[in-house]
Design a protein around this motif. Structure first.
Motif, PDB file in Angstrom:
ATOM      1  N   VAL A  34       3.056  -7.043  -2.279  1.00 46.77           N
ATOM      2  CA  VAL A  34       2.267  -8.393  -2.813  1.00 46.77           C
ATOM      3  C   VAL A  34       1.000  -8.708  -2.446  1.00 46.77           C
ATOM      4  CG1 VAL A  34       2.382 -10.615  -3.310  1.00 46.77           C
ATOM      5  CG2 VAL A  34       4.500  -9.426  -3.215  1.00 46.77           C
ATOM      6  N   LEU A  35      -0.018  -8.659  -3.389  1.00 47.55           N
ATOM      7  CA  LEU A  35      -1.376  -8.949  -2.866  1.00 47.55           C
ATOM      8  C   LEU A  35      -1.652 -10.267  -2.900  1.00 47.55           C
ATOM      9  CD1 LEU A  35      -3.054  -6.442  -5.290  1.00 47.55           C
ATOM     10  CD2 LEU A  35      -2.340  -6.058  -3.047  1.00 47.55           C
ATOM     11  N   GLY A  36      -2.366 -10.709  -1.614  1.00 42.42           N
ATOM     12  CA  GLY A  36      -2.614 -12.151  -1.579  1.00 42.42           C
ATOM     13  C   GLY A  36      -3.983 -12.300  -2.296  1.00 42.42           C
ATOM     14  N   GLY A  37      -4.451 -13.467  -2.416  1.00 45.18           N
ATOM     15  CA  GLY A  37      -5.613 -13.914  -2.684  1.00 45.18           C
ATOM     16  C   GLY A  37      -5.891 -15.265  -2.814  1.00 45.18           C
ATOM     17  N   ALA A  38      -6.933 -15.710  -3.689  1.00 42.98           N
ATOM     18  CA  ALA A  38      -7.182 -17.050  -3.807  1.00 42.98           C
ATOM     19  C   ALA A  38      -8.012 -17.297  -5.292  1.00 42.98           C
ATOM     20  CB  ALA A  38      -8.001 -17.889  -2.764  1.00 42.98           C
ATOM     21  N   ASP A  39      -7.510 -18.349  -5.917  1.00 41.07           N
ATOM     22  CA  ASP A  39      -8.393 -18.584  -7.114  1.00 41.07           C
ATOM     23  C   ASP A  39      -8.223 -17.560  -8.168  1.00 41.07           C
ATOM     24  OD1 ASP A  39      -9.386 -21.368  -6.750  1.00 41.07           O
ATOM     25  OD2 ASP A  39     -11.167 -20.690  -5.832  1.00 41.07           O
ATOM     26  N   GLY A  40      -6.984 -16.859  -8.089  1.00 43.44           N
ATOM     27  CA  GLY A  40      -6.993 -15.815  -9.195  1.00 43.44           C
ATOM     28  C   GLY A  40      -7.640 -14.469  -8.660  1.00 43.44           C
ATOM     29  N   VAL A  41      -8.329 -14.269  -7.645  1.00 43.88           N
ATOM     30  CA  VAL A  41      -8.901 -13.198  -7.251  1.00 43.88           C
ATOM     31  C   VAL A  41      -8.323 -12.708  -5.833  1.00 43.88           C
ATOM     32  CG1 VAL A  41     -11.060 -12.009  -6.297  1.00 43.88           C
ATOM     33  CG2 VAL A  41     -11.528 -13.674  -7.770  1.00 43.88           C
ATOM     34  N   THR A  42      -7.708 -11.197  -5.860  1.00 37.42           N
ATOM     35  CA  THR A  42      -7.079 -10.924  -4.781  1.00 37.42           C
ATOM     36  C   THR A  42      -7.887 -10.356  -3.712  1.00 37.42           C
ATOM     37  OG1 THR A  42      -7.189  -8.531  -5.422  1.00 37.42           O
ATOM     38  CG2 THR A  42      -5.385  -9.867  -6.792  1.00 37.42           C
ATOM     39  N   ASP A  43      -7.273  -9.985  -2.664  1.00 28.65           N
ATOM     40  CA  ASP A  43      -7.672  -9.654  -1.422  1.00 28.65           C
ATOM     41  C   ASP A  43      -8.144  -8.111  -1.757  1.00 28.65           C
ATOM     42  OD1 ASP A  43      -7.374 -11.957   0.015  1.00 28.65           O
ATOM     43  OD2 ASP A  43      -5.212 -11.135   0.813  1.00 28.65           O
ATOM     44  N   PRO A  44      -9.087  -7.519  -0.986  1.00 30.19           N
ATOM     45  CA  PRO A  44      -9.330  -6.116  -1.293  1.00 30.19           C
ATOM     46  C   PRO A  44      -8.052  -5.010  -1.143  1.00 30.19           C
ATOM     47  CG  PRO A  44     -11.052  -7.156   0.337  1.00 30.19           C
ATOM     48  CD  PRO A  44      -9.584  -7.993   0.157  1.00 30.19           C
ATOM     49  N   VAL A  45      -8.272  -4.030  -2.270  1.00 27.16           N
ATOM     50  CA  VAL A  45      -7.213  -3.242  -2.411  1.00 27.16           C
ATOM     51  C   VAL A  45      -7.863  -1.795  -1.954  1.00 27.16           C
ATOM     52  CG1 VAL A  45      -5.363  -2.440  -3.855  1.00 27.16           C
ATOM     53  CG2 VAL A  45      -6.019  -4.864  -4.112  1.00 27.16           C
ATOM     54  N   ALA A  46      -7.103  -1.068  -1.275  1.00 26.30           N
ATOM     55  CA  ALA A  46      -7.201   0.404  -0.947  1.00 26.30           C
ATOM     56  C   ALA A  46      -7.114   1.299  -2.261  1.00 26.30           C
ATOM     57  CB  ALA A  46      -6.628   0.823   0.197  1.00 26.30           C
ATOM     58  N   VAL A  47      -7.992   1.441  -3.048  1.00 27.80           N
ATOM     59  CA  VAL A  47      -7.656   2.276  -4.139  1.00 27.80           C
ATOM     60  C   VAL A  47      -8.611   3.583  -4.018  1.00 27.80           C
ATOM     61  CG1 VAL A  47      -8.337   2.433  -6.593  1.00 27.80           C
ATOM     62  CG2 VAL A  47      -7.368   0.485  -5.870  1.00 27.80           C
ATOM     63  N   PRO A  48      -8.151   4.750  -4.113  1.00 30.70           N
ATOM     64  CA  PRO A  48      -8.954   5.992  -3.927  1.00 30.70           C
ATOM     65  C   PRO A  48      -9.998   6.080  -5.103  1.00 30.70           C
ATOM     66  CG  PRO A  48      -6.540   6.260  -4.031  1.00 30.70           C
ATOM     67  CD  PRO A  48      -6.827   5.033  -4.338  1.00 30.70           C
ATOM     68  N   ALA A  49     -10.998   6.895  -4.653  1.00 35.34           N
ATOM     69  CA  ALA A  49     -12.086   6.771  -5.285  1.00 35.34           C
ATOM     70  C   ALA A  49     -11.722   7.892  -6.843  1.00 35.34           C
ATOM     71  CB  ALA A  49     -13.389   7.952  -4.779  1.00 35.34           C
ATOM     72  N   CYS A  50     -11.159   8.869  -6.783  1.00 32.50           N
ATOM     73  CA  CYS A  50     -10.560   9.912  -7.977  1.00 32.50           C
ATOM     74  C   CYS A  50      -9.308  10.081  -7.998  1.00 32.50           C
ATOM     75  CB  CYS A  50     -11.349  11.035  -7.564  1.00 32.50           C
ATOM     76  SG  CYS A  50     -13.295  10.739  -7.257  1.00 32.50           S
ATOM     77  N   GLN A  51      -8.369   8.936  -7.926  1.00 31.63           N
ATOM     78  CA  GLN A  51      -6.941   9.242  -7.989  1.00 31.63           C
ATOM     79  C   GLN A  51      -6.471   8.041  -8.809  1.00 31.63           C
ATOM     80  OE1 GLN A  51      -4.876  10.138  -4.301  1.00 31.63           O
ATOM     81  NE2 GLN A  51      -2.846   9.245  -5.098  1.00 31.63           N
ATOM     82  N   ALA A  52      -5.457   8.219  -9.743  1.00 34.67           N
ATOM     83  CA  ALA A  52      -4.997   7.002 -10.490  1.00 34.67           C
ATOM     84  C   ALA A  52      -3.751   6.229  -9.528  1.00 34.67           C
ATOM     85  CB  ALA A  52      -4.237   7.328 -11.731  1.00 34.67           C
ATOM     86  N   VAL A  53      -3.665   5.025  -9.449  1.00 30.96           N
ATOM     87  CA  VAL A  53      -2.822   4.287  -8.924  1.00 30.96           C
ATOM     88  C   VAL A  53      -2.380   3.039  -9.520  1.00 30.96           C
ATOM     89  CG1 VAL A  53      -3.802   4.753  -6.471  1.00 30.96           C
ATOM     90  CG2 VAL A  53      -4.360   2.702  -7.793  1.00 30.96           C
ATOM     91  N   GLU A  54      -0.993   2.806  -9.398  1.00 30.83           N
ATOM     92  CA  GLU A  54      -0.413   1.695 -10.337  1.00 30.83           C
ATOM     93  C   GLU A  54      -0.424   0.509  -9.738  1.00 30.83           C
ATOM     94  OE1 GLU A  54       3.202   2.600 -13.211  1.00 30.83           O
ATOM     95  OE2 GLU A  54       4.159   2.051 -11.279  1.00 30.83           O
TER      96      GLU A  54
END
Length: 397
Positions: free
Chosen positions: A169-189
Motif C-alpha cells: 500500500v502506498l502512503g501519502g497525503a492530500d491524494g498525493v502518494t509517497d515516492p514510488v520506485a518505478v524503473p526508467a524503461c520497464q512497465a510496472v503495475e
C-alpha cells in the motif's frame, strides 16, 4: 449532465457520474476568470476531485496557476479552455510547490495533465502530458506525477488504497502518494481499490493501470489501463523505451492533426488500453535457436494497433517491429540484426497467400509467413472467397 466513463479508457460505465457545469455550483470559490479549484464532478454525493493541497484555498496561488495555464500552448499552438479545466492539486510536496491541472484543449480534442512548479512567486508549466480522449483526466482515478525523487501519483476520492509495483500500500497525503520506485524503461503495475459509489455499487477490488516507466517522454502519457492484467504479461521483459522509439510499436506512427503532421504531439500509435499478446509460435530467425514470435495488440485513440515481437532463445534482447493498424493481412518489418525480415500474419480461414516470384519463405505456416526483406518494394496478397487483400513493404530506411 450525465456522462459515461469511456469504455476504451476505463471499461466502466459511470452512468451516475454527474458533471456539474461551471455555472452550476463550483466546488471551491474562485474568480470568474480563474480555473476552478477541484473539479465539479460528483459520483452520487461524492466529489471525485475535491480541492486538494495546502494552496487550494489560496486565491493568489489560484490566480498564478491560472495565468500560467492561460499562457501555455500545446505543441500545435492550441490553448487551454479555462472554464472546462480545473486544478486537481495545489500545495507543497517534498518542500516544493506543485500544482496539477486537468486541462481541456478543444482544438485537439484532448485532455492534458499540466504539472506546474513555482519559480519565486511565478508559476510555470514544467511538464505536460496528453491523453487523446477528451475528458479522460476527470474520469480517471490515478494520475502520474513527475518528481525528481521518483514517481508519485494523484488519486481521486474514489480510491480507498493504491498498491505499488511491489504490491504494498502506498502512503501519502492530500491524494498525493509517497515516492514510488518505478524503473526508467520497464512497465510496472499499480492496483487501486475503488470504494462503492452509485456508479460502482460494489466498488472495485482491482482497478489496474500500467506505468510505462519514468523515461516516458512528454507529451506521451505514461499510464495505460490494464483491466485484466494482460498488458503486464505482454510487456514482461520488454524495454518500454525501445517500444516508444520512432521505430518501435508505440512510437512509430506519427500524429496528424487535420492535414498537418504533428511530430511533437503524442504518436498516433501511443497506447491507451488493452495491451495484449498472442503467440505465433516458435521460429528460428537470425541463424539461432528457435525463439518465440508474438503478435502484440493495443488500443489507441484511432483504433487497434498491432506489432510483432521476437524473443530469441536464451533470453536475448527482444526484437520489435513498428506498428501496423489492425487489418485482415498484417505486414511488419522485423529488424533482426543481420537479417531484416518481413512478417505477414492473418487469421482468415480458407484464404490463399501469395508473395512476389522468387521470394524465399523462411517460415510458411497457416496464418504466418516470414520472408527476407529485399531492397525492392515487395507486394503480398491474401485471396479470400470474395475479396483479395494486398499489402506492400518497402525496404527499411
Amino acid at each position: 449532465m450525465v456522462s459515461a466513463r469511456r469504455g476504451a479508457a476505463t471499461g466502466t460505465a459511470l452512468a451516475a457520474l454527474l458533471l456539474v457545469t461551471a455555472g452550476c455550483g463550483p466546488v471551491a470559490e474562485r474568480q470568474p476568470k480563474d480555473l476552478r479549484v477541484g473539479y465539479d464532478s460528483l459520483d452520487g454525493t461524492l466529489a471525485v476531485w475535491p480541492p486538494r493541497g495546502s494552496l487550494a484555498r489560496d486565491a493568489a496561488a489560484t490566480a498564478g496557476i491560472t495565468e500560467a495555464v492561460r499562457d501555455w500552448r500545446s505543441p500545435v499552438d492550441d490553448r487551454v479552455h479555462v472554464p472546462s479545466s480545473g486544478i486537481l492539486f495545489s500545495g507543497q510536496v517534498a518542500g516544493s510547490a506543485l500544482a496539477l491541472v486537468a486541462a481541456d484543449v478543444p482544438g485537439e480534442a484532448a485532455s492534458w495533465l499540466l504539472q506546474l512548479d513555482r519559480d519565486g512567486q511565478r508559476w510555470r508549466v514544467s511538464h505536460a502530458t496528453e491523453y487523446t480522449d477528451p475528458g479522460y483526466l476527470v474520469y480517471a482515478d490515478v494520475l502520474p506525477v513527475r518528481q525528481p525523487e521518483g514517481r508519485r501519483y494523484l488519486t481521486s476520492a474514489r480510491v480507498e488504497r493504491l498498491l505499488g509495483p511491489d504490491g504494498r500500500v502506498l502512503g501519502g497525503a492530500d491524494g498525493v502518494t509517497d515516492p514510488v520506485a518505478v524503473p526508467a524503461c520497464q512497465a510496472v503495475e499499480l492496483t487501486a481499490t475503488l470504494r462503492p459509489t452509485p456508479s460502482l455499487p460494489r466498488g472495485r477490488a482491482a482497478d489496474r493501470v500500467l506505468d510505462l516507466g519514468t523515461a516516458t517522454e512528454a507529451p506521451r502519457y505514461p499510464l495505460v489501463r490494464d483491466e485484466t492484467g494482460a498488458g503486464r504479461r505482454a510487456l514482461a521483459g520488454l524495454d518500454t523505451c525501445a517500444l516508444a522509439g520512432e521505430r518501435g510499436p508505440f512510437g512509430s506512427l506519427p500524429r496528424r492533426i487535420g492535414d498537418r503532421e504533428a511530430p511533437r504531439s503524442a504518436p498516433e500509435s501511443w497506447p491507451m488500453a488493452k495491451i495484449a499478446t498472442r503467440s505465433l509460435g516458435e521460429v528460428a530467425l537470425g541463424g539461432g535457436e528457435p525463439g518465440d514470435l508474438e503478435q502484440l495488440t493495443w488500443e489507441t485513440a484511432t483504433g487497434t494497433m498491432t506489432a510483432v515481437v521476437y524473443r530469441p532463445a536464451g533470453g536475448g534482447t527482444p526484437v520489435v517491429s513498428p506498428a501496423d493498424r489492425s487489418t485482415t493481412l498484417q505486414a511488419y518489418h522485423l529488424p533482426v540484426p543481420g537479417q531484416p525480415l518481413a512478417v505477414l500474419t492473418w487469421r482468415t480461414r480458407d484464404a490463399s497467400f501469395a508473395a512476389p516470384p522468387g521470394t524465399t519463405r523462411l517460415v510458411d505456416r497457416p496464418g504466418l509467413v516470414v520472408v527476407e526483406q529485399t531492397d525492392a518494394k515487395q507486394t503480398f496478397s491474401l485471396a479470400g472467397t470474395e475479396k483479395t487483400w494486398y499489402r506492400s513493404l518497402s525496404a527499411p530506411r
